[in-house]
Motif scaffolding. Structure first.
Motif, PDB file in Angstrom:
ATOM      1  N   TYR A  25       0.833  -1.049  -0.045  1.00 29.30           N
ATOM      2  CA  TYR A  25      -0.101  -0.051   0.058  1.00 29.30           C
ATOM      3  C   TYR A  25       0.771   1.170  -0.095  1.00 29.30           C
ATOM      4  CZ  TYR A  25      -3.622  -3.375   1.457  1.00 29.30           C
ATOM      5  OH  TYR A  25      -4.308  -4.744   1.337  1.00 29.30           O
ATOM      6  N   GLY A  26       1.767   1.298   0.670  1.00 27.04           N
ATOM      7  CA  GLY A  26       2.669   2.401   0.818  1.00 27.04           C
ATOM      8  C   GLY A  26       3.629   2.798  -0.387  1.00 27.04           C
ATOM      9  N   GLY A  70       5.599   5.030   3.168  1.00 27.68           N
ATOM     10  CA  GLY A  70       4.481   5.387   2.357  1.00 27.68           C
ATOM     11  C   GLY A  70       3.172   5.009   2.991  1.00 27.68           C
ATOM     12  N   MET A  71       2.969   4.098   3.958  1.00 29.59           N
ATOM     13  CA  MET A  71       1.799   3.589   4.617  1.00 29.59           C
ATOM     14  C   MET A  71       1.579   4.543   5.470  1.00 29.59           C
ATOM     15  SD  MET A  71       1.975  -0.396   4.694  1.00 29.59           S
ATOM     16  CE  MET A  71       0.587  -0.740   5.843  1.00 29.59           C
ATOM     17  N   GLU A  72       2.752   5.180   6.248  1.00 27.48           N
ATOM     18  CA  GLU A  72       2.523   6.253   7.456  1.00 27.48           C
ATOM     19  C   GLU A  72       1.920   7.304   6.759  1.00 27.48           C
ATOM     20  OE1 GLU A  72       2.185   6.870  11.338  1.00 27.48           O
ATOM     21  OE2 GLU A  72       2.631   5.017  10.394  1.00 27.48           O
ATOM     22  N   TYR A 126       1.210   3.957  -3.015  1.00 24.67           N
ATOM     23  CA  TYR A 126       0.797   5.412  -2.861  1.00 24.67           C
ATOM     24  C   TYR A 126       2.119   6.265  -3.243  1.00 24.67           C
ATOM     25  CZ  TYR A 126      -0.548   9.470  -0.174  1.00 24.67           C
ATOM     26  OH  TYR A 126      -0.978  10.830   0.427  1.00 24.67           O
ATOM     27  N   ASN A 145       8.314   1.191   1.678  1.00 21.95           N
ATOM     28  CA  ASN A 145       6.616   0.707   1.961  1.00 21.95           C
ATOM     29  C   ASN A 145       6.127   1.345   3.255  1.00 21.95           C
ATOM     30  OD1 ASN A 145       4.158  -0.513   0.861  1.00 21.95           O
ATOM     31  ND2 ASN A 145       4.558  -1.757   2.620  1.00 21.95           N
ATOM     32  N   GLU A 146       6.847   1.203   4.231  1.00 22.05           N
ATOM     33  CA  GLU A 146       6.371   1.539   5.622  1.00 22.05           C
ATOM     34  C   GLU A 146       6.285   3.088   5.707  1.00 22.05           C
ATOM     35  OE1 GLU A 146       7.976   0.996  10.352  1.00 22.05           O
ATOM     36  OE2 GLU A 146       8.854  -0.130   8.782  1.00 22.05           O
TER      37      GLU A 146
END
Length: 380
Positions: free
Chosen positions: A92-93, A228-230, A96, A225-226
């Motif tokens: 997801y991150g 991006g998710m945040e 995004y 990715n982490e």
């Protein structure tokens, strides 16, 4: 005199030619343009006058009135080009941060794989002064500490880590072995270049710059990715699901910027508005989509300027111990040129409002406890 700077590609680099969906190349003019960008970033706080900065830039990098004071060559013979899928329904991150690199969930561009290195060789002319040499070395360092190359480089793709800087075969750069050494390098670099207290007229380092470091492990894409998710959690209004709004992975949305959503909905419903959404600070254009109602577009109200790049730089850096960290930089500057306002439009409906920008919106993201990032600069 010869300078050789070696960079490690820490994340996939989407850098192409005329047909960027199939052709890949690391072109000398592109790298030279990146060095110009970082030269401006380091020169402003040390010089403070636009005229002096641009005169120095043209002197070093060349202009229509004269050649550059160096010849440039790139060793990229070991690059591996790939179209292997790096995005999926669970990244997801990455999805995004990589907006525009995919279409309907499918990767539409090939890329240069992470994990390879290349060397930029600069053969300097005798006319290059000591001051110009210092600025040139600082530009090479800034690219390898904060930047990257190619599409979505401000969002962490194509991140470049400087691993070696040699001047006449004398090594002038020690690759940081761990997070502590990287932090010391970042602080030392910024202490050297950031001497100006005013808000720069363009993207440049200053005392208002803020740098954070987030620790990772052996997987640079997992770290990106982490992050991006945040960022998605921080910015997203969420999708309506029964009695709540949820993020793509089902978690309840925080809806920190619900006022932005409501403001744009009011605009679509014909109400008069006199301000812009807070999230515009992340860059323009900035769009909203309302199911059944349509799209709201926000961009600079200027014929010569249709976008404003984000002041938030995400850079994934490789350490000598094999681990990776995220260097997150807020580099604030004058958001738009003087007398340029922001245009909000939906169909035939248009309004013009002044660019009231609050950089604390990005600072608050960097300080989120769930992001787990540690401040490096300002050095307290």
């Amino acid at each position: 005199m010869r300078i050789e700077a070696t960079y490690y590609i820490t994340t996939p680099m989407f850098m192409g030619g005329a047909d960027n969906k199939s052709e890949l190349e690391l072109r000398t003019p592109s790298l030279k343009g990146l060095l110009r960008f970082w030269f401006r970033a380091v020169a402003w706080p040390q010089m403070g006058l636009l005229k002096e900065v641009f005169e120095m830039e043209n002197s070093i990098f060349g202009s229509t009135e004269g050649q550059a004071k160096f010849f440039m060559k790139i060793d990229d013979s070991i690059f591996i080009h790939s179209k292997k899928e790096i995005f999926n329904k669970n990244t997801y991150g990455l999805n995004y941060l990589g907006y525009g690199l995919t279409e309907r969930g499918e990767l539409i561009r090939s890329y240069i794989e992470k994990g390879k290195s290349f060397t930029i060789s600069l053969l300097l002319k005798d006319s290059l002064s000591e001051k110009e040499l210092r600025f040139l070395k600082q530009s090479l360092q800034a690219l390898g500490l904060f930047g990257g190359a190619g599409a979505r480089s401000r969002r962490g793709f194509g991140s470049l880590s400087l691993v070696s800087l040699r001047v006449e075969n004398n090594e002038e750069w020690n690759e940081p072995r761990n997070v502590k050494e990287l932090k010391n390098l970042l602080r030392g670099f910024l202490n050297e270049v950031s001497r100006d207290d005013t808000l720069p007229p363009y993207t440049a380092f200053s005392s208002k710059t803020r740098i954070f470091v987030k620790k990772g492990d052996k997987d640079p894409l997992a770290l990106l990715n982490e992050v991006g998710m945040e960022l998605l959690k921080y910015r997203s209004y969420g999708r309506a699901s029964k009695d709540k709004h949820v993020l793509p992975w089902g978690e309840k949305a925080e809806r920190i910027f619900a006022d932005d959503h409501d403001l744009m909905l009011d605009f679509l419903n014909g109400k008069r508005i006199n301000r812009i959404p807070q999230r515009v600070v992340f860059g323009l254009p900035h769009n909203y989509f309302f199911s059944g109602k349509g799209k709201v577009s926000i961009e600079p109200h200027s014929k010569g300027q249709k976008r404003r790049a984000s002041p938030l730089f995400i850079h994934i850096h490789k350490l000598a111990d094999g681990s990776y960290v995220a260097v997150l930089s807020l580099i604030p500057s004058q958001f738009l040129p003087p007398n340029v306002n922001v245009e909000i439009k939906a169909g035939r409906q248009t309004t013009i409002v002044p660019p009231q920008i609050d950089y604390n919106v990005i600072s608050n993201f960097l300080e989120r406890p769930t992001l787990k990032a540690e401040v490096v600069w300002p050095d307290e």
